[in-house]
Design a protein around this motif. Structure first.
Motif, PDB file in Angstrom:
ATOM      1  N   UNK A  85       8.261  -6.795  -4.537  1.00 17.95           N
ATOM      2  CA  UNK A  85       7.987  -6.230  -3.394  1.00 17.95           C
ATOM      3  C   UNK A  85       7.159  -5.560  -3.897  1.00 17.95           C
ATOM      4  N   UNK A  86       6.911  -5.094  -4.211  1.00 17.59           N
ATOM      5  CA  UNK A  86       5.561  -3.826  -5.444  1.00 17.59           C
ATOM      6  C   UNK A  86       4.248  -5.000  -5.326  1.00 17.59           C
ATOM      7  N   UNK A  87       4.382  -6.099  -6.227  1.00 19.53           N
ATOM      8  CA  UNK A  87       3.728  -6.617  -6.364  1.00 19.53           C
ATOM      9  C   UNK A  87       2.907  -7.593  -5.507  1.00 19.53           C
ATOM     10  N   UNK A  88       4.391  -7.851  -4.535  1.00 19.60           N
ATOM     11  CA  UNK A  88       3.942  -8.496  -3.045  1.00 19.60           C
ATOM     12  C   UNK A  88       2.641  -7.658  -2.155  1.00 19.60           C
ATOM     13  N   UNK A  89       2.815  -6.321  -2.302  1.00 24.27           N
ATOM     14  CA  UNK A  89       2.825  -5.489  -1.484  1.00 24.27           C
ATOM     15  C   UNK A  89       1.220  -5.164  -2.560  1.00 24.27           C
ATOM     16  N   UNK A  90       1.023  -5.442  -2.999  1.00 24.60           N
ATOM     17  CA  UNK A  90      -0.002  -5.132  -3.661  1.00 24.60           C
ATOM     18  C   UNK A  90      -1.457  -5.689  -3.882  1.00 24.60           C
ATOM     19  N   UNK A  91      -0.928  -7.677  -3.898  1.00 20.76           N
ATOM     20  CA  UNK A  91      -2.109  -8.485  -3.549  1.00 20.76           C
ATOM     21  C   UNK A  91      -2.072  -8.790  -2.376  1.00 20.76           C
ATOM     22  N   UNK A  92      -1.128  -8.781  -1.277  1.00 21.57           N
ATOM     23  CA  UNK A  92      -1.805  -8.298  -0.202  1.00 21.57           C
ATOM     24  C   UNK A  92      -2.584  -7.919   0.515  1.00 21.57           C
ATOM     25  N   UNK A  93      -2.544  -6.433   0.358  1.00 16.57           N
ATOM     26  CA  UNK A  93      -3.716  -5.789   0.748  1.00 16.57           C
ATOM     27  C   UNK A  93      -4.828  -5.638  -0.451  1.00 16.57           C
ATOM     28  N   UNK A  94      -4.730  -6.332  -1.538  1.00  8.96           N
ATOM     29  CA  UNK A  94      -5.820  -6.501  -2.345  1.00  8.96           C
ATOM     30  C   UNK A  94      -6.512  -7.630  -1.463  1.00  8.96           C
ATOM     31  N   UNK A  95      -5.729  -8.504  -1.090  1.00 10.21           N
ATOM     32  CA  UNK A  95      -6.468 -10.045  -0.236  1.00 10.21           C
ATOM     33  C   UNK A  95      -7.078  -9.493   1.201  1.00 10.21           C
ATOM     34  N   UNK A  96      -6.270  -8.150   1.929  1.00  7.99           N
ATOM     35  CA  UNK A  96      -6.463  -7.548   3.262  1.00  7.99           C
ATOM     36  C   UNK A  96      -7.978  -6.866   3.296  1.00  7.99           C
ATOM     37  N   UNK A  97      -7.410  -5.631   1.609  1.00  9.78           N
ATOM     38  CA  UNK A  97      -9.504  -5.043   1.553  1.00  9.78           C
ATOM     39  C   UNK A  97     -10.224  -6.147   1.472  1.00  9.78           C
ATOM     40  N   UNK A  98      -9.711  -7.443   0.769  1.00  8.25           N
ATOM     41  CA  UNK A  98     -11.489  -8.770   0.319  1.00  8.25           C
ATOM     42  C   UNK A  98     -11.654  -8.960   1.721  1.00  8.25           C
ATOM     43  N   UNK A  99     -10.768  -9.500   2.575  1.00 10.45           N
ATOM     44  CA  UNK A  99     -11.317  -9.527   4.212  1.00 10.45           C
ATOM     45  C   UNK A  99     -11.728  -8.567   4.916  1.00 10.45           C
ATOM     46  N   UNK A 100     -11.170  -7.069   4.896  1.00  9.99           N
ATOM     47  CA  UNK A 100     -12.054  -6.166   5.534  1.00  9.99           C
ATOM     48  C   UNK A 100     -13.172  -6.075   5.447  1.00  9.99           C
TER      49      UNK A 100
END
Length: 197
Positions: A110-125
């Protein structure tokens, strides 16, 4: 009764992945994010604080999930347990200590999932700062990237079988994803998000 337990277990399993991730992403949407750029603290420390909150949420829901399975084991017969949990139920019946192993693995996943999704979010942001759909797109794309990485790593593990140490190798891979996602997000915050530029 078993249906209610199954629903609670499914909700807590999903929440252990989604709730902490959503809280982390929401911190980038709130007006307080503007203030973060003015605080003389490195972006890595601010992001670490966000991750700690997300991990805490993941731990709470993972505990509810694992404790729920423990209650199911105590309350139902073996055949109903296997019917509810499938292969995992059989493994738990053979080795009840597997519940602790499951708890640790779910926190890593779950922490790895959080890390990946947060990176993707910041990329798009960084590319589309005012787009409202970034959060949903990040969850969907992050889910597929996470699944693809697990699948590729699983195929590699099949080629290089590591036997009894497989759980530790998978956890190590999850920790690697956490670190890479964290470093990628810090880079994006410091160099790409216009708020920090």
């Amino acid at each position: 009764m078993t249906v209610a337990f199954s629903i609670i277990l499914m909700i807590s399993a999903f929440a252990s992945f989604l709730y902490g991730t959503k809280r982390t992403i929401d911190t980038f949407k709130k007006p307080t994010f503007l203030l973060e750029s003015m605080i003389p603290i490195p972006a890595s420390k601010l992001l670490l604080a966000k991750y700690i909150i997300a991990i805490t949420m993941n731990i709470i829901y993972t505990f509810i999930f694992v404790f729920g399975i423990f209650l199911v084991i105590a309350a139902v017969e073996e055949n109903i347990l296997i019917e509810m949990l499938g292969e995992i139920g059989e493994i738990i019946l053979e080795n009840p200590g597997y519940l602790f192993r499951m708890f640790i693995s779910m926190i890593c996943y779950s922490t790895a999932f959080t890390s990946i999704v947060t990176t993707v979010f910041c990329f798009f942001k960084s590319k589309l700062p005012n787009n409202k759909a970034i959060g949903i797109v990040s969850f969907i794309l992050g889910y597929f990237i996470f699944g693809m990485l697990i699948s590729l790593f699983g195929d590699l593990l099949i080629d290089v079988y590591v036997g009894e140490y497989m759980d530790f190798v998978v956890d190590g891979f999850m920790i690697l994803l956490i670190v890479l996602g964290f470093l990628g997000t810090v880079h994006l915050i410091e160099n790409k998000l216009e708020i920090y530029s």
